[in-house]
Design a protein around this motif. Sequence first.
Motif, PDB file in Angstrom:
ATOM      1  N   GLY A   1      21.253 -34.517 -28.980  1.00 35.46           N
ATOM      2  CA  GLY A   1      20.575 -33.939 -30.132  1.00 35.46           C
ATOM      3  C   GLY A   1      21.327 -32.754 -30.707  1.00 35.46           C
ATOM      4  N   PRO A   2      20.908 -32.258 -31.878  1.00 37.21           N
ATOM      5  CA  PRO A   2      21.594 -31.134 -32.522  1.00 37.21           C
ATOM      6  C   PRO A   2      21.578 -29.898 -31.644  1.00 37.21           C
ATOM      7  N   ASP A   3      22.651 -29.145 -31.666  1.00 32.43           N
ATOM      8  CA  ASP A   3      22.725 -27.898 -30.925  1.00 32.43           C
ATOM      9  C   ASP A   3      21.760 -26.887 -31.520  1.00 32.43           C
ATOM     10  N   ALA A   4      20.863 -26.346 -30.697  1.00 38.08           N
ATOM     11  CA  ALA A   4      19.819 -25.456 -31.209  1.00 38.08           C
ATOM     12  C   ALA A   4      20.394 -24.188 -31.827  1.00 38.08           C
ATOM     13  N   ALA A   5      21.383 -23.595 -31.184  1.00 41.97           N
ATOM     14  CA  ALA A   5      21.962 -22.359 -31.705  1.00 41.97           C
ATOM     15  C   ALA A   5      22.669 -22.605 -33.026  1.00 41.97           C
ATOM     16  N   ALA A   6      23.410 -23.710 -33.096  1.00 43.28           N
ATOM     17  CA  ALA A   6      24.118 -24.019 -34.340  1.00 43.28           C
ATOM     18  C   ALA A   6      23.129 -24.310 -35.459  1.00 43.28           C
ATOM     19  N   ARG A   7      22.037 -25.015 -35.119  1.00 40.22           N
ATOM     20  CA  ARG A   7      21.033 -25.337 -36.127  1.00 40.22           C
ATOM     21  C   ARG A   7      20.413 -24.053 -36.683  1.00 40.22           C
ATOM     22  N   THR A   8      20.139 -23.068 -35.810  1.00 42.16           N
ATOM     23  CA  THR A   8      19.559 -21.813 -36.248  1.00 42.16           C
ATOM     24  C   THR A   8      20.510 -21.068 -37.175  1.00 42.16           C
ATOM     25  N   LEU A   9      21.791 -21.053 -36.837  1.00 38.01           N
ATOM     26  CA  LEU A   9      22.769 -20.353 -37.670  1.00 38.01           C
ATOM     27  C   LEU A   9      22.911 -21.014 -39.029  1.00 38.01           C
ATOM     28  N   ARG A  10      22.906 -22.345 -39.057  1.00 39.37           N
ATOM     29  CA  ARG A  10      23.058 -23.056 -40.328  1.00 39.37           C
ATOM     30  C   ARG A  10      21.836 -22.879 -41.216  1.00 39.37           C
ATOM     31  N   SER A  11      20.658 -22.944 -40.620  1.00 33.91           N
ATOM     32  CA  SER A  11      19.442 -22.946 -41.427  1.00 33.91           C
ATOM     33  C   SER A  11      18.874 -21.559 -41.674  1.00 33.91           C
ATOM     34  N   GLY A  12      19.287 -20.588 -40.852  1.00 27.95           N
ATOM     35  CA  GLY A  12      18.716 -19.255 -40.951  1.00 27.95           C
ATOM     36  C   GLY A  12      17.318 -19.196 -40.387  1.00 27.95           C
ATOM     37  N   LYS A  13      16.921 -20.213 -39.606  1.00 27.51           N
ATOM     38  CA  LYS A  13      15.589 -20.272 -39.035  1.00 27.51           C
ATOM     39  C   LYS A  13      15.648 -20.226 -37.517  1.00 27.51           C
ATOM     40  N   SER A  14      14.605 -19.685 -36.925  1.00 30.95           N
ATOM     41  CA  SER A  14      14.516 -19.644 -35.463  1.00 30.95           C
ATOM     42  C   SER A  14      13.688 -20.793 -34.924  1.00 30.95           C
ATOM     43  N   TRP A  15      12.982 -21.527 -35.804  1.00 31.52           N
ATOM     44  CA  TRP A  15      12.086 -22.614 -35.425  1.00 31.52           C
ATOM     45  C   TRP A  15      11.000 -22.105 -34.457  1.00 31.52           C
ATOM     46  N   THR A  16      10.570 -20.876 -34.720  1.00 31.45           N
ATOM     47  CA  THR A  16       9.553 -20.237 -33.901  1.00 31.45           C
ATOM     48  C   THR A  16       8.616 -19.439 -34.793  1.00 31.45           C
ATOM     49  N   ILE A  17       7.333 -19.528 -34.534  1.00 33.76           N
ATOM     50  CA  ILE A  17       6.381 -18.656 -35.212  1.00 33.76           C
ATOM     51  C   ILE A  17       5.812 -17.680 -34.189  1.00 33.76           C
ATOM     52  N   GLY A  18       5.366 -16.528 -34.654  1.00 39.80           N
ATOM     53  CA  GLY A  18       4.842 -15.507 -33.761  1.00 39.80           C
ATOM     54  C   GLY A  18       3.356 -15.299 -33.959  1.00 39.80           C
ATOM     55  N   LEU A  19       2.668 -14.939 -32.877  1.00 39.65           N
ATOM     56  CA  LEU A  19       1.247 -14.597 -32.942  1.00 39.65           C
ATOM     57  C   LEU A  19       1.073 -13.216 -32.317  1.00 39.65           C
ATOM     58  N   LEU A  20       0.740 -12.230 -33.157  1.00 38.71           N
ATOM     59  CA  LEU A  20       0.499 -10.877 -32.674  1.00 38.71           C
ATOM     60  C   LEU A  20      -0.905 -10.793 -32.102  1.00 38.71           C
ATOM     61  N   MET A  21      -1.016 -10.260 -30.890  1.00 38.43           N
ATOM     62  CA  MET A  21      -2.313 -10.178 -30.226  1.00 38.43           C
ATOM     63  C   MET A  21      -2.595  -8.738 -29.812  1.00 38.43           C
ATOM     64  N   THR A  22      -3.864  -8.345 -29.897  1.00 34.87           N
ATOM     65  CA  THR A  22      -4.227  -6.998 -29.480  1.00 34.87           C
ATOM     66  C   THR A  22      -4.472  -6.920 -27.977  1.00 34.87           C
ATOM     67  N   GLU A  23      -4.510  -8.044 -27.322  1.00 34.94           N
ATOM     68  CA  GLU A  23      -4.803  -8.067 -25.890  1.00 34.94           C
ATOM     69  C   GLU A  23      -3.553  -8.393 -25.080  1.00 34.94           C
ATOM     70  N   ARG A  24      -3.672  -8.247 -23.766  1.00 36.66           N
ATOM     71  CA  ARG A  24      -2.648  -8.762 -22.874  1.00 36.66           C
ATOM     72  C   ARG A  24      -2.537 -10.265 -23.096  1.00 36.66           C
ATOM     73  N   LEU A  25      -1.355 -10.832 -22.805  1.00 39.33           N
ATOM     74  CA  LEU A  25      -1.162 -12.256 -23.033  1.00 39.33           C
ATOM     75  C   LEU A  25      -2.183 -13.088 -22.260  1.00 39.33           C
ATOM     76  N   SER A  26      -2.610 -12.622 -21.107  1.00 38.27           N
ATOM     77  CA  SER A  26      -3.572 -13.379 -20.304  1.00 38.27           C
ATOM     78  C   SER A  26      -4.891 -13.584 -21.039  1.00 38.27           C
TER      79      SER A  26
END
Length: 341
Positions: free
Chosen positions: A47-72
Motif C-alpha cells: 500500500g501507499p507509504d503513509a509518510a509520503a502520502r502525508t507529505l504529498r497531500s498536506g494531511k495527517s489523516w487524523t482528527i482530534g477530539l479535545l476532552m476536559t477529562e482524563r482519557l479514561s
Amino acid sequence: MPNLKTVAEQVGVSISTVSNAYNKPDQLSSELRSRIFEAAAELGYAGPDAAARTLRSGKSWTIGLLMTERLSYGFSDPYAVQFLAGLTTACEARQIGVLLLPVVEDGSGNLRHPAIDAFATFGLDSDHPAARAFLDRNVPFVGGTRLDDPKTSWVAIDEAAASARIGQHLSRLGHRNVAVVVSANCSSSYQRSEFAGPEDLADLNSSARFAGLSAAMPEANLQVFNSAPNSVDAGRLAGETLLDQQNRPTAIICLADVQALGVLEAMKVRGLAPGKDVSLTGFDDIPAAAAAGLTTVHQPAFERGRLTGELLIDQERTDRQITLDTQLVVRSSTGPAPKPL
C-alpha cells in the motif's frame, strides 16, 4: 518492485482507481476493492507509504477530539462511550484516525503541535484556550453547541428546550420544592458537594439546560446543588445532603444521568421510593437509565458522534449545522408531588 502501476495492470484498472481503494474507499464497490487488495497481496504491495502520502497531500489523516477529562473518562462515562463509538464509526469508514487530547487545568499552549486535519471538542467550548490554539492555525472545527454564526459547524441539541420538558413534566405533577444537581466544573480533578452560589451558576457546564429548566418552572423554589465531578459517587453525595434536609425537596433534577443514578443509591439506603416519596430525573438516557426506571431526556449520543465525525471528514458537506431531536422519556422515578403532612 511492486507499486500502484503494477497493481493497476494486474487488475486491469487505472492507477487512480487503485489509489482510491486505499485513500477513498467510499468511491469503489467492495467487490472491486477486494480484487485490488488481493492483487496487491499477490504482488507483495503493502500500500501507499503513509509518510509520503502525508507529505504529498498536506494531511495527517487524523482528527482530534479535545476532552476536559482524563482519557479514561472517554471509556468509562456511558454518554462519552456512545459519542466516541459514533465518532470512530464515521472515521474508520474512511480510514481516518482519531487522536484524543485531554485538556489540563491550565489549558493553553501545550496542544499547539499535534498534526490533525480537523477537531471537535467534548465538554468544552470553542473559546477554550486549547481550542483557540487550533482555531488560530485555521484547523477546521465542529462544535457541540448551537451558534448563530453561519460560518460555524456544529452537531447539537436544543439544550434549553430539552430541559424545559423536564420542568413542564414536574410542574404538571405539582412539584414546587425542587432541587437541581448541577456541575460548575466537570474536570475529574475538581470536586464539590455543596449548595451552589452565584459564582457557581455563572460557570455552569450545562447553563442552557439550567436556563430552560428555570424558565419552565417559574412557580417552583429551585435549590441548586453543585456536585462535581460528573460521576455516580458525586451524585450519591449530593443525594445524601438533599435527602437529609428537614424540608426535603419533592423532586430532584440531575442534569446528567450518572449523577441521578448516584441519587438513586442514596434514596435506596434511606428507604425512599422513587416517584412516590421523591421524584427524580436525569438527562442523556444512558443504557443504565432504563433499567433503573429513570425519567430522563433522551439524546442520540451515537448519532451525535457519528455526524460530528462526518462533518470533520467531509469539509464540502453543505448541511453543517445540525440540530438533533430529543424526547422526554417518562419512567417510574417521577410521580405526583406528595401532599404536605
